[in-house]
Design an enzyme around this catalytic site. Sequence first.
Site, short mmCIF file in Angstrom:
data_model
loop_
_atom_site.label_atom_id
_atom_site.label_comp_id
_atom_site.label_asym_id
_atom_site.label_seq_id
_atom_site.Cartn_x
_atom_site.Cartn_y
_atom_site.Cartn_z
N ASN A 23 -86.63 24.13 -9.82
CA ASN A 23 -85.26 23.66 -9.56
C ASN A 23 -85.21 22.25 -9.00
OD1 ASN A 23 -84.26 26.00 -10.54
ND2 ASN A 23 -83.50 26.82 -8.58
N ARG A 93 -78.84 26.72 -18.32
CA ARG A 93 -77.62 26.09 -17.82
C ARG A 93 -77.90 24.72 -17.19
NH1 ARG A 93 -74.47 26.01 -13.34
NH2 ARG A 93 -72.26 26.39 -13.67
N ARG A 122 -70.27 31.37 -14.52
CA ARG A 122 -70.76 30.22 -13.77
C ARG A 122 -70.13 28.95 -14.33
NH1 ARG A 122 -77.18 30.95 -13.12
NH2 ARG A 122 -77.01 29.17 -11.73
N ASP A 310 -81.54 33.40 -4.75
CA ASP A 310 -82.68 33.54 -5.66
C ASP A 310 -83.79 34.43 -5.09
OD1 ASP A 310 -81.44 32.04 -7.56
OD2 ASP A 310 -82.62 30.22 -7.25
N ILE A 332 -72.96 34.66 -3.59
CA ILE A 332 -72.98 33.47 -4.46
C ILE A 332 -72.61 33.80 -5.90
CG2 ILE A 332 -74.37 31.48 -5.25
CD1 ILE A 332 -74.19 31.46 -2.26
N ARG A 402 -89.42 31.72 -17.60
CA ARG A 402 -88.57 30.55 -17.41
C ARG A 402 -88.87 29.86 -16.08
NH1 ARG A 402 -82.99 31.81 -16.92
NH2 ARG A 402 -82.99 29.58 -16.72
C1 UD1 Z 1 -78.63 26.51 -8.64
C2 UD1 Z 1 -80.03 26.98 -8.96
C3 UD1 Z 1 -80.07 28.51 -9.03
C4 UD1 Z 1 -79.49 29.12 -7.75
C5 UD1 Z 1 -78.12 28.53 -7.43
C6 UD1 Z 1 -77.59 28.96 -6.07
C7 UD1 Z 1 -80.92 25.16 -10.27
C8 UD1 Z 1 -81.37 24.67 -11.59
N1 UD1 Z 1 -80.42 26.40 -10.22
O1 UD1 Z 1 -77.78 26.92 -9.71
O2 UD1 Z 1 -81.42 28.92 -9.20
O3 UD1 Z 1 -79.35 30.51 -7.92
O4 UD1 Z 1 -78.20 27.08 -7.41
O5 UD1 Z 1 -78.49 28.66 -5.07
O6 UD1 Z 1 -81.04 24.48 -9.27
N2 UD1 Z 1 -69.55 27.13 -9.04
C9 UD1 Z 1 -68.26 26.94 -9.45
N3 UD1 Z 1 -67.95 25.77 -10.12
C10 UD1 Z 1 -68.89 24.83 -10.39
C11 UD1 Z 1 -70.21 25.04 -9.96
C12 UD1 Z 1 -70.51 26.21 -9.29
O7 UD1 Z 1 -67.37 27.76 -9.21
O8 UD1 Z 1 -68.56 23.81 -10.99
C13 UD1 Z 1 -69.90 28.37 -8.31
C14 UD1 Z 1 -70.90 29.23 -9.06
O9 UD1 Z 1 -70.26 30.07 -10.01
C15 UD1 Z 1 -71.53 30.01 -7.92
C16 UD1 Z 1 -71.59 28.96 -6.80
O10 UD1 Z 1 -70.59 28.00 -7.12
O11 UD1 Z 1 -70.70 31.05 -7.54
C17 UD1 Z 1 -72.90 28.29 -6.61
O12 UD1 Z 1 -73.37 27.81 -7.85
P1 UD1 Z 1 -74.32 26.55 -7.98
O13 UD1 Z 1 -74.86 26.15 -6.66
O14 UD1 Z 1 -73.59 25.50 -8.76
O15 UD1 Z 1 -75.50 27.11 -8.86
P2 UD1 Z 1 -76.35 26.27 -9.88
O16 UD1 Z 1 -76.38 24.85 -9.45
O17 UD1 Z 1 -75.93 26.59 -11.25
#
Ligand code: UD1
Length: 439
Positions: A23, A93, A122, A310, A332, A402
């Site tokens: 990550n 993603r 997401r 995670d 989350i 992955r």
């Molecule tokens: C990253 C990690 C993933 C981890 C997650 C939370 C990477 C590549 N992946 O995923 O392994 O599980 O952080 O620690 O680093 N959300 C929204 N709108 C947005 C973006 C996010 O509503 O535009 C929500 C998501 O649905 C979720 C929360 O915010 O409920 C956190 O998501 P986010 O921190 O963005 O996860 P990732 O960055 O995708």
Amino acid sequence: MDRFHIRGGRALKGLVRISGAKNSALPCMAAAILTPETVTLHNVPYVRDIITQRRLLEDLGATVLTPELRTHKITAAHIELFEAPYELVKTMRASVLALGPLLARFGQAKVSLPGGCAIGTRPIDLHLRGLEVLGAQVSLESGYVVARAPASGRLRGAEVNFDKVTVTGTENLMMAAALAEGQTILNNAAREPEIADLAELLNRMGARVRGAGTSVIKIDGVEGLGGAEHTIIPDRIETGTFLIAAAITGGELELKDCVPEHSGVLIAKLREAGVEIEEINRSTLRARCRDGGLKARDIMTEPHPRFPTDMQAQYMALMTQAEGRSTITETIFENRFMHASEMQRMGARIGIEGHTAIVEGPTPLTGARVQASDLRASACLVLAGLAAEGETVIERVYHIDRGYEKIEDKLRKVGADIERIRESVAVNSEQESSAPVIA
Ligand code: UD1
């Protein structure tokens, strides 16, 4: 599709080397788009998501050389395409991380919307809203997000308030702001160690990022960025998974090349639950089960520095072996309990009430045929299989590939009886590419 056969009941003993953090490597690879010069990354884990990210960079027109297995030299001198296509985004993603850097350097980017995934909806609305605040025009065209910089060709620094903490959203905005005109302030930014690692790389490239690792990040935009060399931090989720592997098998493992302070809350919780964890030095941990066995302890997932989502699935596997009732609350991601029903098939007593799983322990687990549903759920099933009596067969282990580097080899070296059974390639690629595998 490959599967694992695990014959459980063996106490693991020995030394495990922790790989680089996937990550962190993913955004650092995307950051190479920001400069025509070469970015050299060391300690990049050899996992499938990295191969996917490499393919994305090459499709865009960058060259990626790997002079050694875990070193990537990325040169994005000639970018010809400004698009992350659906085929890649649906399998990973994090391809969305191309958005910020493409927009910042070339003034345009097109990225497929991720759509649904195995662990719930997401969206990327916070990434898009943040880029709009920096002056980008964002529209949706046939399932793709199309973003354009203002007429000047350059984004404008501004204050961005994230409604929710988002890891890749913070990273996208940091990269976009690095080349913007003026200062950007990111409020309610994610504080994960991977954010600080990306900031370190960006600053080596000539960016001016301050505050990464806190919830307010300030970025003074610069006109151009240059090449840099950087070593990716160790993977704290792999570290946590092996700490639990030691505890759940009643064994003793020494973990080398990790950063204990990145796993502070997890280590504290495992100690409370009866796992003896010794910090031998700043990069080595030793874990074993304390006499008296494991005790049930509740957790709730929250953004860093709290308990990481995670590690939720792996912790649930451990709690099936702990004395008493524990509650595990996921805040989350929705739909991130799919491993629970698979573990029930192995004899675990787990009830789900909304976002909370209630685990009654200890229950002896027995081997069964189970299916991995996402990256961390597959790690949970491997742990359950190691603790179970008899043979566990885990299907769809491409999920684990992955994000875990050769997990079966690492486990075998410390005494696990685990074997990968490879299956026909034709079935393999078709089924794998059609599955939504996102974490
Ligand atoms: C990253 C990690 C993933 C981890 C997650 C939370 C990477 C590549 N992946 O995923 O392994 O599980 O952080 O620690 O680093 N959300 C929204 N709108 C947005 C973006 C996010 O509503 O535009 C929500 C998501 O649905 C979720 C929360 O915010 O409920 C956190 O998501 P986010 O921190 O963005 O996860 P990732 O960055 O995708």
